[in-house]
Design an enzyme around this catalytic site. Structure first.
Site, PDB file in Angstrom:
ATOM      1  CB  ILE A 157      -1.172   0.519   0.978  1.00  0.00           C
ATOM      2  CG1 ILE A 157      -2.118  -1.150   0.509  1.00  0.00           C
ATOM      3  CG2 ILE A 157      -1.500   1.533   1.278  1.00  0.00           C
ATOM      4  CD1 ILE A 157      -2.608  -1.621   1.895  1.00  0.00           C
ATOM      5  CG  ASP A 176       9.171  -2.350   5.907  1.00  0.00           C
ATOM      6  OD1 ASP A 176       9.649  -2.840   6.261  1.00  0.00           O
ATOM      7  OD2 ASP A 176       8.676  -2.387   5.674  1.00  0.00           O
ATOM      8  NE  ARG A 237      -6.059  -3.165  12.377  1.00  0.00           N
ATOM      9  CZ  ARG A 237      -6.759  -2.753  10.702  1.00  0.00           C
ATOM     10  NH1 ARG A 237      -6.290  -2.034   9.778  1.00  0.00           N
ATOM     11  NH2 ARG A 237      -6.979  -4.647   9.539  1.00  0.00           N
ATOM     12  CG  ASP A 261      -9.800   5.342   7.586  1.00  0.00           C
ATOM     13  OD1 ASP A 261     -11.065   6.048   7.716  1.00  0.00           O
ATOM     14  OD2 ASP A 261      -9.487   4.410   7.163  1.00  0.00           O
ATOM     15  CD  GLU A 266     -11.178   1.682  14.487  1.00  0.00           C
ATOM     16  OE1 GLU A 266     -11.751   1.395  13.849  1.00  0.00           O
ATOM     17  OE2 GLU A 266      -9.901   2.536  13.701  1.00  0.00           O
ATOM     18  CG  HIS A 285     -11.728   1.324  10.617  1.00  0.00           C
ATOM     19  ND1 HIS A 285     -10.468   0.422  11.109  1.00  0.00           N
ATOM     20  CD2 HIS A 285     -10.600   0.257   9.196  1.00  0.00           C
ATOM     21  CE1 HIS A 285     -10.174  -0.367  10.703  1.00  0.00           C
ATOM     22  NE2 HIS A 285      -9.930  -0.590   9.551  1.00  0.00           N
TER      23      HIS A 285
END
Length: 341
Positions: A157, A176, A237, A261, A266, A285
């Site tokens: 992504i 990363d 997340r 988001d 949640e 989300h």
């Protein structure tokens, strides 16, 4: 003829037509739907199930140990945090997810949040609808070209997001520890340490999966290193960002804003301080969602069951690879089956 019992533990869709289209073409499969909320609910509905398809219902060790003949558990979406992977592996149960159903959607959503915050679209819309026609309410706005975006995580992504932002004139950094540096360079992305990314980036977009090593990885120390006009975007997340540290950084002016988001809890509590901040954009989300992505996710989750029960293969998207030490299935050869979706 043996009937395989497949239980959908819980679901929030209008129907199960995509799951039915995949599963009920096989006469040997019986599909059962439930709306489990607790582990006890799951045990009651699934004790004798051969396969489970899971959304939010908890499938912890207690549930796993109560399953009498389950061979595979698939989960809608990417995350498998509802499932105790160690317990499933010990019991010889394959766990599968759907990691590739919404890559464009999430990358697009992250870009939309970046552009909306940078151009103050949400803030301007609010003021115009409340009778204030004055561009000065959006000040300051800075030119996008020439600025730097830092990607926390460099999986598929964020790689797609990198390609989407380059034509806008953004320099791309990524953190990363598992991604080869030379491959990042081939993609025109500089791989750096997290501290350097925080210090150099004007925009920080979080794409790390949630696990113990990443929980709260963007916290007080990282916010202290960020630019005062930096914004942070999260479409991965919520708990990857230490939320109290984020609120403190926004309140103290350590960073300029956030576009989120996902959050730690949640739905977000009605008294949460983020809800009252004009420099924060929140979406529910929703980054994963498009009609096409939803259909793909549900169909592939069901196909993971077919991989195991009908084809006798490891599921295409097997998560707990160590289960291969405990259960012997055929190697995954899913190409023709998945082409029909």
């Amino acid at each position: 003829m043996k009937k395989w019992k497949v239980v959908v533990t819980d679901w929030e869709y209008a129907d199960l037509r995509f799951e039915e289209n995949v599963l009920l073409r096989h006469d040997s499969i019986k599909l059962v739907s439930a709306q489990c909320k607790t582990e006890e609910d799951v045990i009651e509905a699934c004790r004798d199930a051969d396969a489970l398809i899971n959304q939010y219902a908890p499938i912890g060790r207690k549930v796993i140990e109560a399953l009498e003949k389950c061979k595979v558990i698939t989960r809608y979406g990417v995350g498998v945090n509802t499932i105790d992977l160690d317990a499933a592996t010990e019991k010889g149960i394959c766990v599968a997810n759907v990691p590739d159903y919404c890559m464009d959607e999430v990358a697009d959503h992250a870009l939309a949040l970046l552009l909306s915050w940078t151009r103050k679209i949400t803030l301007a819309n609010h003021h115009v609808k409340n009778g204030k026609w004055d561009f000065k309410v959006t000040q300051p706005i800075y030119r996008l070209r020439g600025r730097t975006i830092g990607l926390v995580g460099f999986g598929k992504i964020p790689q797609m997001l990198a390609e989407k932002v380059k034509p806008l004139g953004l320099k791309v950094l990524a953190y990363d520890p598992y991604f080869p540096k030379h491959l990042a360079e081939e993609k025109g992305v500089a791989l750096v340490e997290l501290d350097e990314l925080c210090a150099q980036s004007d925009f920080i977009s979080v794409h790390a999966p949630l696990m113990e090593a990443t929980r709260g990885m963007i916290g007080e120390q990282q916010f202290a290193r960020m630019k005062k006009d930096a914004i942070i975007i999260n479409t991965s997340r919520g708990p990857v960002i230490h939320e109290k540290a984020l609120v403190d950084a926004l309140t103290k002016g350590q960073i300029a804003g956030a576009a989120l988001d996902v959050v730690e809890e949640e739905p977000i509590p009605k008294d949460h301080p983020l809800l009252s901040m004009d420099n924060v954009i929140l979406t529910p989300h929703a980054a994963w969602y498009s009609e096409e992505a939803a259909a793909e996710m549900r169909s592939k989750a069901a196909m993971g069951v077919v991989d195991v029960l009908i084809a006798g293969e490891y599921p295409k998207y097997l998560v707990n690879q160590k289960v291969k030490e405990r259960v012997e299935l055929k190697p995954s050869r899913p190409e023709q089956r998945y082409q029909s979706l």
